[in-house]
Design a protein around this motif. Structure first.
Motif, PDB file in Angstrom:
ATOM      1  N   GLY A 178       0.781  -1.226   0.000  1.00 60.61           N
ATOM      2  CA  GLY A 178       0.000   0.000   0.000  1.00 60.61           C
ATOM      3  C   GLY A 178       0.812   1.275   0.000  1.00 60.61           C
ATOM      4  N   LEU A 179       2.132   1.166   0.027  1.00 59.71           N
ATOM      5  CA  LEU A 179       2.992   2.346  -0.001  1.00 59.71           C
ATOM      6  C   LEU A 179       3.741   2.400  -1.324  1.00 59.71           C
ATOM      7  CD1 LEU A 179       4.555   2.337   3.596  1.00 59.71           C
ATOM      8  CD2 LEU A 179       2.522   3.543   2.781  1.00 59.71           C
ATOM      9  N   ASP A 180       3.997   3.610  -1.787  1.00 61.45           N
ATOM     10  CA  ASP A 180       4.745   3.806  -3.021  1.00 61.45           C
ATOM     11  C   ASP A 180       6.185   3.332  -2.814  1.00 61.45           C
ATOM     12  OD1 ASP A 180       6.390   5.116  -5.073  1.00 61.45           O
ATOM     13  OD2 ASP A 180       4.543   6.145  -5.606  1.00 61.45           O
ATOM     14  N   ASP A 181       6.646   2.457  -3.715  1.00 59.74           N
ATOM     15  CA  ASP A 181       8.001   1.905  -3.585  1.00 59.74           C
ATOM     16  C   ASP A 181       9.065   2.995  -3.565  1.00 59.74           C
ATOM     17  OD1 ASP A 181       6.990  -0.677  -3.614  1.00 59.74           O
ATOM     18  OD2 ASP A 181       7.162  -0.857  -5.784  1.00 59.74           O
ATOM     19  N   ALA A 182       8.915   4.003  -4.431  1.00 57.90           N
ATOM     20  CA  ALA A 182       9.922   5.073  -4.502  1.00 57.90           C
ATOM     21  C   ALA A 182      10.008   5.815  -3.175  1.00 57.90           C
ATOM     22  CB  ALA A 182       9.591   6.033  -5.644  1.00 57.90           C
ATOM     23  N   GLU A 196       7.633  -0.798   6.824  1.00 59.00           N
ATOM     24  CA  GLU A 196       6.293  -1.367   6.784  1.00 59.00           C
ATOM     25  C   GLU A 196       5.242  -0.312   7.128  1.00 59.00           C
ATOM     26  OE1 GLU A 196       6.010  -4.792   9.232  1.00 59.00           O
ATOM     27  OE2 GLU A 196       7.605  -5.883   8.191  1.00 59.00           O
ATOM     28  N   PRO A 197       4.057  -0.419   6.532  1.00 60.18           N
ATOM     29  CA  PRO A 197       3.019   0.609   6.705  1.00 60.18           C
ATOM     30  C   PRO A 197       2.628   0.871   8.156  1.00 60.18           C
ATOM     31  CG  PRO A 197       2.444  -0.869   4.919  1.00 60.18           C
ATOM     32  CD  PRO A 197       3.645  -1.463   5.584  1.00 60.18           C
ATOM     33  N   SER A 198       2.589  -0.148   8.983  1.00 55.48           N
ATOM     34  CA  SER A 198       2.098   0.021  10.356  1.00 55.48           C
ATOM     35  C   SER A 198       3.162   0.489  11.333  1.00 55.48           C
ATOM     36  CB  SER A 198       1.502  -1.296  10.863  1.00 55.48           C
ATOM     37  OG  SER A 198       2.497  -2.324  10.861  1.00 55.48           O
ATOM     38  N   ILE A 199       4.410   0.618  10.886  1.00 51.87           N
ATOM     39  CA  ILE A 199       5.514   1.007  11.771  1.00 51.87           C
ATOM     40  C   ILE A 199       5.546   2.524  11.941  1.00 51.87           C
ATOM     41  CG2 ILE A 199       8.024   1.030  12.022  1.00 51.87           C
ATOM     42  CD1 ILE A 199       6.840  -1.684  12.484  1.00 51.87           C
ATOM     43  N   ASP A 200       5.808   2.959  13.163  1.00 48.40           N
ATOM     44  CA  ASP A 200       6.059   4.378  13.446  1.00 48.40           C
ATOM     45  C   ASP A 200       7.568   4.526  13.626  1.00 48.40           C
ATOM     46  OD1 ASP A 200       6.189   6.991  14.256  1.00 48.40           O
ATOM     47  OD2 ASP A 200       5.186   6.685  16.189  1.00 48.40           O
ATOM     48  N   THR A 207       1.930   6.588  11.850  1.00 50.05           N
ATOM     49  CA  THR A 207       2.505   5.449  11.143  1.00 50.05           C
ATOM     50  C   THR A 207       3.073   5.856   9.789  1.00 50.05           C
ATOM     51  OG1 THR A 207       0.437   4.858  10.019  1.00 50.05           O
ATOM     52  CG2 THR A 207       0.808   3.945  12.243  1.00 50.05           C
ATOM     53  N   ASN A 208       3.863   4.950   9.223  1.00 50.84           N
ATOM     54  CA  ASN A 208       4.403   5.197   7.885  1.00 50.84           C
ATOM     55  C   ASN A 208       3.300   5.389   6.858  1.00 50.84           C
ATOM     56  OD1 ASN A 208       7.078   4.977   8.740  1.00 50.84           O
ATOM     57  ND2 ASN A 208       7.160   2.772   8.353  1.00 50.84           N
ATOM     58  N   LEU A 209       2.228   4.608   6.964  1.00 49.95           N
ATOM     59  CA  LEU A 209       1.130   4.739   6.022  1.00 49.95           C
ATOM     60  C   LEU A 209       0.503   6.129   6.104  1.00 49.95           C
ATOM     61  CD1 LEU A 209      -0.808   3.654   3.928  1.00 49.95           C
ATOM     62  CD2 LEU A 209      -2.178   2.650   5.788  1.00 49.95           C
ATOM     63  N   PHE A 210       0.291   6.613   7.340  1.00 44.13           N
ATOM     64  CA  PHE A 210      -0.287   7.942   7.490  1.00 44.13           C
ATOM     65  C   PHE A 210       0.678   9.007   6.974  1.00 44.13           C
ATOM     66  CE2 PHE A 210      -0.857  11.939   9.705  1.00 44.13           C
ATOM     67  CZ  PHE A 210      -2.205  12.187   9.488  1.00 44.13           C
ATOM     68  N   GLU A 211       1.943   8.873   7.298  1.00 43.41           N
ATOM     69  CA  GLU A 211       2.911   9.900   6.889  1.00 43.41           C
ATOM     70  C   GLU A 211       3.085   9.903   5.370  1.00 43.41           C
ATOM     71  OE1 GLU A 211       5.937  11.241   9.358  1.00 43.41           O
ATOM     72  OE2 GLU A 211       5.718   9.656  10.855  1.00 43.41           O
ATOM     73  N   PHE A 212       3.006   8.740   4.750  1.00 38.45           N
ATOM     74  CA  PHE A 212       3.032   8.691   3.288  1.00 38.45           C
ATOM     75  C   PHE A 212       1.821   9.409   2.706  1.00 38.45           C
ATOM     76  CE2 PHE A 212       1.233   6.343  -0.385  1.00 38.45           C
ATOM     77  CZ  PHE A 212       2.133   6.763  -1.353  1.00 38.45           C
ATOM     78  N   THR A 213       0.650   9.130   3.253  1.00 36.82           N
ATOM     79  CA  THR A 213      -0.577   9.738   2.754  1.00 36.82           C
ATOM     80  C   THR A 213      -0.574  11.250   2.960  1.00 36.82           C
ATOM     81  OG1 THR A 213      -1.788   7.710   3.305  1.00 36.82           O
ATOM     82  CG2 THR A 213      -3.096   9.682   2.902  1.00 36.82           C
ATOM     83  N   ALA A 214      -0.037  11.692   4.098  1.00 38.51           N
ATOM     84  CA  ALA A 214      -0.035  13.125   4.417  1.00 38.51           C
ATOM     85  C   ALA A 214       1.140  13.866   3.788  1.00 38.51           C
ATOM     86  CB  ALA A 214      -0.003  13.314   5.931  1.00 38.51           C
ATOM     87  N   GLY A 215       2.082  13.139   3.180  1.00 40.71           N
ATOM     88  CA  GLY A 215       3.232  13.785   2.555  1.00 40.71           C
ATOM     89  C   GLY A 215       4.294  14.217   3.547  1.00 40.71           C
ATOM     90  N   TYR A 295     -13.921  17.077  15.669  1.00 34.15           N
ATOM     91  CA  TYR A 295     -13.480  17.181  14.283  1.00 34.15           C
ATOM     92  C   TYR A 295     -12.322  16.214  14.015  1.00 34.15           C
ATOM     93  CZ  TYR A 295     -15.872  21.721  14.611  1.00 34.15           C
ATOM     94  OH  TYR A 295     -16.797  22.726  14.821  1.00 34.15           O
ATOM     95  N   ARG A 296     -12.281  15.756  12.809  1.00 34.47           N
ATOM     96  CA  ARG A 296     -11.090  15.054  12.327  1.00 34.47           C
ATOM     97  C   ARG A 296     -10.971  15.297  10.827  1.00 34.47           C
ATOM     98  NH1 ARG A 296     -12.340   8.523  12.548  1.00 34.47           N
ATOM     99  NH2 ARG A 296     -13.767   8.409  10.754  1.00 34.47           N
ATOM    100  N   VAL A 297      -9.787  15.032  10.265  1.00 29.69           N
ATOM    101  CA  VAL A 297      -9.532  15.300   8.851  1.00 29.69           C
ATOM    102  C   VAL A 297      -9.195  13.996   8.145  1.00 29.69           C
ATOM    103  CG1 VAL A 297      -8.084  16.519   7.184  1.00 29.69           C
ATOM    104  CG2 VAL A 297      -8.747  17.636   9.319  1.00 29.69           C
ATOM    105  N   GLN A 298      -9.856  13.759   7.047  1.00 26.52           N
ATOM    106  CA  GLN A 298      -9.542  12.618   6.188  1.00 26.52           C
ATOM    107  C   GLN A 298      -8.693  13.109   5.020  1.00 26.52           C
ATOM    108  OE1 GLN A 298     -12.699   9.715   4.988  1.00 26.52           O
ATOM    109  NE2 GLN A 298     -12.130  10.328   2.915  1.00 26.52           N
ATOM    110  N   ILE A 299      -7.508  12.505   4.866  1.00 24.63           N
ATOM    111  CA  ILE A 299      -6.584  12.911   3.802  1.00 24.63           C
ATOM    112  C   ILE A 299      -6.598  11.838   2.720  1.00 24.63           C
ATOM    113  CG2 ILE A 299      -4.219  13.591   3.238  1.00 24.63           C
ATOM    114  CD1 ILE A 299      -3.802  14.156   6.224  1.00 24.63           C
ATOM    115  N   THR A 300      -6.760  12.275   1.496  1.00 23.07           N
ATOM    116  CA  THR A 300      -6.767  11.354   0.367  1.00 23.07           C
ATOM    117  C   THR A 300      -5.654  11.722  -0.595  1.00 23.07           C
ATOM    118  OG1 THR A 300      -9.171  11.128   0.544  1.00 23.07           O
ATOM    119  CG2 THR A 300      -8.147  10.375  -1.495  1.00 23.07           C
ATOM    120  N   LYS A 301      -4.828  10.714  -0.930  1.00 24.03           N
ATOM    121  CA  LYS A 301      -3.743  10.936  -1.919  1.00 24.03           C
ATOM    122  C   LYS A 301      -4.143  10.226  -3.206  1.00 24.03           C
ATOM    123  CE  LYS A 301       1.175  10.240  -2.748  1.00 24.03           C
ATOM    124  NZ  LYS A 301       0.977   9.736  -4.126  1.00 24.03           N
ATOM    125  N   PRO A 302      -4.161  10.930  -4.318  1.00 21.50           N
ATOM    126  CA  PRO A 302      -4.565  10.292  -5.579  1.00 21.50           C
ATOM    127  C   PRO A 302      -3.577   9.210  -6.015  1.00 21.50           C
ATOM    128  CG  PRO A 302      -3.655  12.479  -5.986  1.00 21.50           C
ATOM    129  CD  PRO A 302      -3.796  12.349  -4.491  1.00 21.50           C
TER     130      PRO A 302
END
Length: 302
Positions: A178-182, A196-200, A207-215, A295-302
């Motif tokens: 689920g993460l971009d290889d580059a 790994e996506p679930s690692i902080d 997590t890595n997945l969140f930080e990837f999505t949020a840039g 409130y919370r924010v949902q971030i979507t990366k195309p």
């Protein structure tokens, strides 16, 4: 016999007494009885002739042209081997057919059967090149240059091929996570379990997945996504939400709920205004009424 002798005599006489022929770009010296091997030149034109001008090699500088006339067989020397592929790209894990020609001293070429070439991979992510010249690309995490090599009859040529990254989540060690290889290779290198996506990895609570999505950077605790809210001065029933960082290629959707916890129902915020200032976005909830609102924010990366 007398007639034949007379004709020959007339031809020789004409050749011996002909005047020079010239133009702006061409000049030929006065004919002689035997002009074999003579060269005529000018700024743009060169002619190497044989006896009587029957055959020779002519070249023109601009536009470039070469003509060989009157030879029983063409005269040339091989100066190199030129490889080609159309196009000069190949998708990862796909194939591309290569070809080769011999380059001659007059800049013309002779095709060479691909099976006659000794093919090899000089560098880059090509896994193999078959005896038929079929190059196979490996898996890459970004567009990567590769170099194919071919040898034939003492000459060697090379060809640059760009291996295209068409699947962003297929590099060995990170396949299908689920993460971009580059992005993973940029921060963690190849085959690192900390990617790994679930690692902080930087222990900042994201997590890595969140930080990837949020840039964000997954290896810097200072690189974090922030959301804070505060009432709007002199505007009862309004709440200001500040989001940072805001990236132009992400979509940010503010959601609200009257409660927290696993049973909370989050819905898209309605009745709001938005303004951006650099990497910061301000969302103003114009209907912040009731005893409590979360409130919370949902971030979507195309």
């Amino acid at each position: 016999m007398k007639i034949a002798s007379l004709i020959l005599s007339l031809l020789l006489t004409a050749a011996l007494h002909a005047g020079p022929r010239s133009s702006t770009n061409y000049n030929v010296v006065t004919d002689t009885a035997d002009g074999g091997g003579k060269r005529a030149t000018s700024v743009n034109y060169t002619n190497d002739g044989s006896a009587g001008g029957i055959s020779g090699t002519s070249t023109v500088a601009a536009p470039a042209a070469t003509a060989k006339a009157g030879y029983l067989g063409q005269l040339y020397e091989v100066t190199g081997l030129q490889l080609a592929a159309t196009p000069a790209t190949v998708s990862e894990n796909a194939t591309r057919l290569l070809s080769a020609v011999q380059v001659l001293d007059d800049l013309t070429t002779l095709a060479v059967p691909t099976a006659s070439i000794t093919w090899s991979v000089q560098s880059g992510p090509l896994t193999s090149i078959s005896t038929a010249g079929l190059a196979t690309a490996g898996t890459v995490y970004q567009d990567t240059l590769a170099t194919a090599q071919g040898s034939y009859a003492g000459n060697t040529g090379t060809l640059g091929l760009t291996v295209l990254n068409v699947n962003t989540d297929d590099i060995p060690g990170y396949t299908g996570d689920g993460l971009d290889d580059a992005w993973q290779v940029q921060y963690f290198g190849l085959s690192n379990p900390n990617a790994e996506p679930s690692i902080d990895a930087d222990f900042d609570g994201q997590t890595n997945l969140f930080e990837f999505t949020a840039g964000l950077s997954p290896i810097s605790a200072a690189s974090r996504f922030l959301l804070h809210n505060a009432p709007v001065p002199n505007q009862p029933g309004q709440m200001r939400l500040v989001i940072s960082p805001r990236l132009p290629d992400r979509t940010y959707t503010v959601k609200t709920s009257p409660t927290l916890g696993p049973a909370a129902i989050w819905t898209d915020l309605t009745g709001f205004t938005t303004s951006d200032n650099g990497s910061e976005r301000t969302v103003t909830d114009t209907s912040a009424t009731g005893t409590q609102k979360f409130y919370r924010v949902q971030i979507t990366k195309p």
